[in-house]
Design an enzyme around this catalytic site. Structure first.
Site, short mmCIF file in Angstrom:
data_model
loop_
_atom_site.label_atom_id
_atom_site.label_comp_id
_atom_site.label_asym_id
_atom_site.label_seq_id
_atom_site.Cartn_x
_atom_site.Cartn_y
_atom_site.Cartn_z
N ARG A 140 4.66 -2.33 -1.18
CA ARG A 140 3.96 -2.22 0.26
C ARG A 140 2.73 -1.75 -0.17
NH1 ARG A 140 2.48 1.70 3.87
NH2 ARG A 140 2.86 0.83 6.03
N LYS B 180 -2.54 5.81 -2.60
CA LYS B 180 -1.88 7.13 -2.26
C LYS B 180 -2.87 8.31 -3.00
CE LYS B 180 2.12 6.03 0.14
NZ LYS B 180 3.52 6.22 0.44
#
Length: 391
Positions: free
Chosen positions: A361, A327
């Site tokens: 995840r 991210k």
């Protein structure tokens, strides 16, 4: 205490004197706050109040209660006999402490039992979208998607999370028909050709229903049951687990100057409310997983604070899923593009597990499964099991 030879009964008596807790209460009416302060002091604990509370200049204030578990239990018992709404406050404190101390119940997903607290589970990302931020367009072909899923399973994935709509910042939504058309071939192939536990990343009730009919085992909902259609009814009817995630806004606008007065508290309150809503709609607690939503309507500073304080979400009493993989916060901290965020992801995964994450995840399953195993060995303990060179 065992290591110095203390007796079993002595350990039982002394243990709650050695466990220290700090509990923050928000917006407590001033008269109740002063009684809480007095009761904590009388039991040998402490309670911090703002200076302006001393001369009754405010109607309510936040409190930090500081003490051992024994002191908390004694104060709770006393508060339950007091006026000014203190019995309800006492019950809430008691519930929080119970959730912190109680093991999470196991949950059965796709015929497999997930026992939280023993190890971290790996959710592998399978985006069948043309525009996801890190792997858009790579796995739209069902055959390629299945091969990638099999590779992730071989490398340590416990769950395959199939997504058909990008949730990257600025992404526009697609219709239910389009999303289902993207995910259906992969879901059908995975459920018929593999033993994978299949999750579907969707906030649309119709997509969830049709995927569950194809054999999917759980739903990952970025809107926490507040998306398109009656997702709660679908989850309740099919009796499957659901991930409730926090997001400020929607993907198309969530990164436009997101603001919080207290980011962890506000996310905690949101998730608490959504857990209660889910249960009211017939979803049992054992089927609820929470996700603080790293990167979804948060600045890098917000994301880093959430990771640093992740353990506070344990007080909600539900398994915690964390998704930091590749991210932008990692990119901004390290000054690196998506393709070079592996080590930054590893650091966030290790920190999340150390703070209590139950599921991570990730895109890079092989590497992150190894990070998780090593971190679990440190945090949860390890026993040698012979010659083990897998993953």
């Amino acid at each position: 205490m065992r290591s110095i030879g203390a007796g079993r009964e002595g350990i039982r008596i002394m243990l709650d004197k050695g466990i220290f807790r700090v509990v923050r209460l928000y917006e407590v009416p001033i008269r109740a706050a002063l009684i809480i302060k007095q009761e904590m002091l009388s039991k040998g604990g402490e309670a911090a109040l703002p200076l302006r509370a001393a001369d009754l200049a405010v109607e309510s204030c936040d409190i930090l209660m500081i003490g051992t578990e024994r002191q908390f239990r004694e104060v709770i018992a006393t508060l339950k006999r007091q006026p000014f709404g203190l019995p309800a406050i006492a019950s809430e404190i008691e519930s929080v402490l119970e959730k912190l101390d109680s093991p999470l119940p196991s949950v059965t997903v796709g015929g497999r039992t997930f026992t939280f607290g023993q190890r971290t589970y790996i959710m592998g990302v399978l985006n069948v979208t043309p525009d996801s931020f890190s792997d858009g367009g790579r796995y739209q072909d069902p055959a390629v998607a299945v091969r990638h899923a099999l590779s992730m399973l071989e490398n340590g994935a416990d769950i395959i999370d199939v997504g058909g709509e990008s949730s990257r910042p600025g992404a526009e939504s697609v219709s239910s028909e389009e999303e289902f058309a993207r995910v259906a071939p992969a879901v059908e192939a995975l459920t018929s050709e593999t033993h994978a536990v299949v999750s579907v990343d969707t906030y649309k009730a119709e997509v969830a229903r049709r995927c569950l009919d194809l054999g999917a085992h759980m739903i990952n909902d970025i809107t926490a049951l507040a998306g398109e259609g009656d997702m709660a009814s679908v989850i309740s009817r099919y009796g499957v687990p659901v991930v409730l995630m926090h997001m400020k806004g929607r993907p198309r606008d969530m990164q436009i100057n997101p603001h919080y007065d207290s980011v962890v508290h506000e996310i905690h309150e949101f998730l608490d409310q959504r857990i209660k809503y889910a249960q009211e709609q017939g979803i049992p607690p054992c089927n609820i997983i929470i996700d603080p939503g790293i990167g979804f309507g948060k600045t890098p500073e917000h994301n880093l604070e959430i990771l640093a304080r992740l353990a506070e979400f344990r007080s909600l009493g539900r398994p915690i899923l964390v998704g930091t993989s590749r991210k932008s916060t990692i990119g901004k901290v390290l000054g690196l593009p998506v393709s070079e965020r592996l080590f930054g992801t590893a650091a966030t995964v290790a920190c999340a597990i150390a703070s209590g994450a139950d599921i991570v995840r990730v895109h890079d399953v092989r590497e992150m499964a190894r990070v998780a195993r090593m971190t679990d060995a440190i945090v949860r303990g390890w026993q040698e099991k012979g010659d083990d060179n897998a993953v």
